[in-house]
Design a protein around this motif. Structure first.
Motif, PDB file in Angstrom:
ATOM      1  N   LEU A 183       0.842  -1.191   0.000  1.00 36.82           N
ATOM      2  CA  LEU A 183       0.000   0.000   0.000  1.00 36.82           C
ATOM      3  C   LEU A 183       0.878   1.241   0.000  1.00 36.82           C
ATOM      4  CD1 LEU A 183      -2.813   1.411   0.414  1.00 36.82           C
ATOM      5  CD2 LEU A 183      -2.319   1.290   2.870  1.00 36.82           C
ATOM      6  N   LEU A 184       0.610   2.165  -0.922  1.00 39.35           N
ATOM      7  CA  LEU A 184       1.321   3.440  -0.965  1.00 39.35           C
ATOM      8  C   LEU A 184       0.385   4.549  -0.503  1.00 39.35           C
ATOM      9  CD1 LEU A 184       3.204   3.281  -4.405  1.00 39.35           C
ATOM     10  CD2 LEU A 184       4.058   2.645  -2.145  1.00 39.35           C
ATOM     11  N   VAL A 185       0.849   5.351   0.450  1.00 36.43           N
ATOM     12  CA  VAL A 185       0.137   6.550   0.887  1.00 36.43           C
ATOM     13  C   VAL A 185       0.938   7.735   0.367  1.00 36.43           C
ATOM     14  CG1 VAL A 185      -0.658   7.896   2.855  1.00 36.43           C
ATOM     15  CG2 VAL A 185      -0.801   5.403   2.915  1.00 36.43           C
ATOM     16  N   ILE A 186       0.311   8.521  -0.514  1.00 36.20           N
ATOM     17  CA  ILE A 186       1.052   9.498  -1.315  1.00 36.20           C
ATOM     18  C   ILE A 186       0.598  10.922  -1.014  1.00 36.20           C
ATOM     19  CG2 ILE A 186       1.649  10.181  -3.669  1.00 36.20           C
ATOM     20  CD1 ILE A 186       0.896   7.320  -4.529  1.00 36.20           C
ATOM     21  N   GLY A 187       1.587  11.774  -0.711  1.00 40.73           N
ATOM     22  CA  GLY A 187       1.344  13.204  -0.581  1.00 40.73           C
ATOM     23  C   GLY A 187       0.286  13.556   0.445  1.00 40.73           C
ATOM     24  N   GLY A 188      -0.458  14.617   0.146  1.00 43.75           N
ATOM     25  CA  GLY A 188      -1.510  15.066   1.039  1.00 43.75           C
ATOM     26  C   GLY A 188      -1.129  16.324   1.794  1.00 43.75           C
ATOM     27  N   CYS A 189      -1.940  16.636   2.772  1.00 46.87           N
ATOM     28  CA  CYS A 189      -1.779  17.871   3.531  1.00 46.87           C
ATOM     29  C   CYS A 189      -1.810  17.561   5.024  1.00 46.87           C
ATOM     30  CB  CYS A 189      -2.907  18.838   3.173  1.00 46.87           C
ATOM     31  SG  CYS A 189      -2.869  20.393   4.081  1.00 46.87           S
ATOM     32  N   TYR A 190      -0.865  18.133   5.763  1.00 44.57           N
ATOM     33  CA  TYR A 190      -0.847  18.017   7.219  1.00 44.57           C
ATOM     34  C   TYR A 190      -1.434  19.290   7.812  1.00 44.57           C
ATOM     35  CZ  TYR A 190       2.268  14.044   6.538  1.00 44.57           C
ATOM     36  OH  TYR A 190       2.801  12.843   6.153  1.00 44.57           O
ATOM     37  N   VAL A 191      -2.510  19.130   8.559  1.00 41.65           N
ATOM     38  CA  VAL A 191      -3.193  20.274   9.163  1.00 41.65           C
ATOM     39  C   VAL A 191      -2.912  20.278  10.655  1.00 41.65           C
ATOM     40  CG1 VAL A 191      -5.408  21.420   9.528  1.00 41.65           C
ATOM     41  CG2 VAL A 191      -4.998  20.141   7.412  1.00 41.65           C
ATOM     42  N   VAL A 237       1.629  21.114   2.783  1.00 46.61           N
ATOM     43  CA  VAL A 237       1.433  20.132   1.715  1.00 46.61           C
ATOM     44  C   VAL A 237       2.743  19.373   1.530  1.00 46.61           C
ATOM     45  CG1 VAL A 237       0.831  19.774  -0.709  1.00 46.61           C
ATOM     46  CG2 VAL A 237      -0.292  21.582   0.612  1.00 46.61           C
ATOM     47  N   THR A 238       2.658  18.064   1.367  1.00 50.50           N
ATOM     48  CA  THR A 238       3.862  17.234   1.331  1.00 50.50           C
ATOM     49  C   THR A 238       3.972  16.429   0.039  1.00 50.50           C
ATOM     50  OG1 THR A 238       5.079  15.483   2.502  1.00 50.50           O
ATOM     51  CG2 THR A 238       2.690  15.318   2.481  1.00 50.50           C
ATOM     52  N   ASN A 239       5.194  16.040  -0.266  1.00 51.31           N
ATOM     53  CA  ASN A 239       5.445  15.144  -1.404  1.00 51.31           C
ATOM     54  C   ASN A 239       5.846  13.746  -0.930  1.00 51.31           C
ATOM     55  OD1 ASN A 239       7.989  15.729  -0.365  1.00 51.31           O
ATOM     56  ND2 ASN A 239       8.983  15.659  -2.370  1.00 51.31           N
ATOM     57  N   VAL A 269       9.618   5.900   0.755  1.00 49.77           N
ATOM     58  CA  VAL A 269      10.215   5.653  -0.554  1.00 49.77           C
ATOM     59  C   VAL A 269      10.348   6.985  -1.289  1.00 49.77           C
ATOM     60  CG1 VAL A 269       9.381   3.279  -0.685  1.00 49.77           C
ATOM     61  CG2 VAL A 269       7.929   5.125  -1.522  1.00 49.77           C
ATOM     62  N   ALA A 270      10.782   6.934  -2.539  1.00 48.78           N
ATOM     63  CA  ALA A 270      11.016   8.166  -3.298  1.00 48.78           C
ATOM     64  C   ALA A 270       9.760   9.032  -3.335  1.00 48.78           C
ATOM     65  CB  ALA A 270      11.458   7.824  -4.719  1.00 48.78           C
ATOM     66  N   GLY A 271       9.921  10.304  -3.005  1.00 48.75           N
ATOM     67  CA  GLY A 271       8.788  11.219  -2.972  1.00 48.75           C
ATOM     68  C   GLY A 271       8.458  11.784  -4.346  1.00 48.75           C
ATOM     69  N   MET A 272       7.300  12.424  -4.434  1.00 50.43           N
ATOM     70  CA  MET A 272       6.916  13.093  -5.677  1.00 50.43           C
ATOM     71  C   MET A 272       7.820  14.306  -5.911  1.00 50.43           C
ATOM     72  SD  MET A 272       2.742  13.057  -5.529  1.00 50.43           S
ATOM     73  CE  MET A 272       2.682  13.900  -3.933  1.00 50.43           C
ATOM     74  N   ARG A 273       7.934  14.720  -7.142  1.00 47.25           N
ATOM     75  CA  ARG A 273       8.759  15.894  -7.448  1.00 47.25           C
ATOM     76  C   ARG A 273       8.125  17.172  -6.924  1.00 47.25           C
ATOM     77  NH1 ARG A 273      10.962  14.963 -13.676  1.00 47.25           N
ATOM     78  NH2 ARG A 273      12.133  13.047 -13.236  1.00 47.25           N
ATOM     79  N   THR A 274       6.788  17.162  -6.833  1.00 49.22           N
ATOM     80  CA  THR A 274       6.062  18.355  -6.392  1.00 49.22           C
ATOM     81  C   THR A 274       5.132  18.000  -5.245  1.00 49.22           C
ATOM     82  OG1 THR A 274       6.069  19.209  -8.660  1.00 49.22           O
ATOM     83  CG2 THR A 274       4.523  20.218  -7.114  1.00 49.22           C
ATOM     84  N   PRO A 275       5.180  18.733  -4.130  1.00 50.21           N
ATOM     85  CA  PRO A 275       4.187  18.505  -3.075  1.00 50.21           C
ATOM     86  C   PRO A 275       2.790  18.777  -3.625  1.00 50.21           C
ATOM     87  CG  PRO A 275       6.004  19.855  -2.274  1.00 50.21           C
ATOM     88  CD  PRO A 275       6.156  19.777  -3.767  1.00 50.21           C
ATOM     89  N   ARG A 276       1.838  17.926  -3.272  1.00 47.70           N
ATOM     90  CA  ARG A 276       0.482  18.146  -3.763  1.00 47.70           C
ATOM     91  C   ARG A 276      -0.528  17.450  -2.868  1.00 47.70           C
ATOM     92  NH1 ARG A 276       0.372  16.740  -9.639  1.00 47.70           N
ATOM     93  NH2 ARG A 276       2.608  17.130  -9.624  1.00 47.70           N
TER      94      ARG A 276
END
Length: 209
Positions: free
Chosen positions: A142-150, A161-163, A178-185
């Protein structure tokens, strides 16, 4: 030779045996496993190891906790990477439903009719709520990708916002960054196609991505 390498070699030999290469008998496979120090006894006494392996592999992942309590050999067996590949190759990897609430991920196993809480995702710090992320399953993980920490408390930055991409391995029961996204989103579209993950759209701190 380390234990995980020995278990992986055992699965390689069993796969060869099942695919029709019968130059090595099951007894030889067991002997090789014993030499590697991975399987000290028969997996299930009275059954050939290849048949015993099939029996265990067809059990729902929801029962792995009980399987691991049987013996150290069984625990090492169901936690090794080759075991998950073996299940997937034979079409025995069941589908789970994942749900998220209050920073806690839980998984529903329809075959066992059970809900299982997942270990805490260490990427989520206390006092922050994680939302707007995406989840996909790739290679039985399972991959949990990006999102926003409030933030739950008044701070200079009310949200971030995280990558970051976190991978959960249900066989090892652990999270790994693991490797993050190039852009936080956050709040973006995401899909897994042919073992690759694609993301599109969403928002970062200043603009749409």
């Amino acid at each position: 030779m380390n234990k995980e390498k020995g278990v992986n070699n055992y699965f390689t030999n069993v796969n060869k045996f099942e695919q029709g290469d019968r130059s090595e008998s099951v007894d030889i496979l067991k002997s090789q496993a014993r030499i590697m120090g991975t399987i000290e006894q028969s997996i299930i006494p009275g059954l050939p190891d290849d048949l015993a392996l099939r029996c265990i592999s067809k059990l729902s992942h929801g029962y792995h906790g009980k399987l691991e309590c049987v013996s150290k050999d069984w625990r090492d067996l169901v936690r090794c990477e080759a075991y998950s590949c073996y299940k997937a190759r034979n079409g025995w990897s069941e589908s789970w439903l994942f749900a998220h609430s209050n920073n806690q991920l839980v998984a529903y196993d329809p075959d066992a009719d059970r809900w299982h809480p997942l270990p805490r995702n260490e990427a989520i710090q206390d006092g922050w709520d994680h939302s707007g992320f995406a989840c996909v399953c790739v290679s039985s993980c399972l991959l949990v990708i990006g999102g926003c920490y409030v933030s739950s408390f008044p701070r200079e930055e009310p949200f971030v916002v995280t990558n970051v991409v976190m991978r959960f391995d249900p066989f090892k029961k652990e999270w790994k960054m693991v490797a993050g996204m190039r852009t936080p989103r956050t709040r973006f579209a995401c899909a897994a196609v042919s073992g690759k993950v694609y993301v599109a759209g969403g928002f970062n701190l200043t603009q749409s991505s």
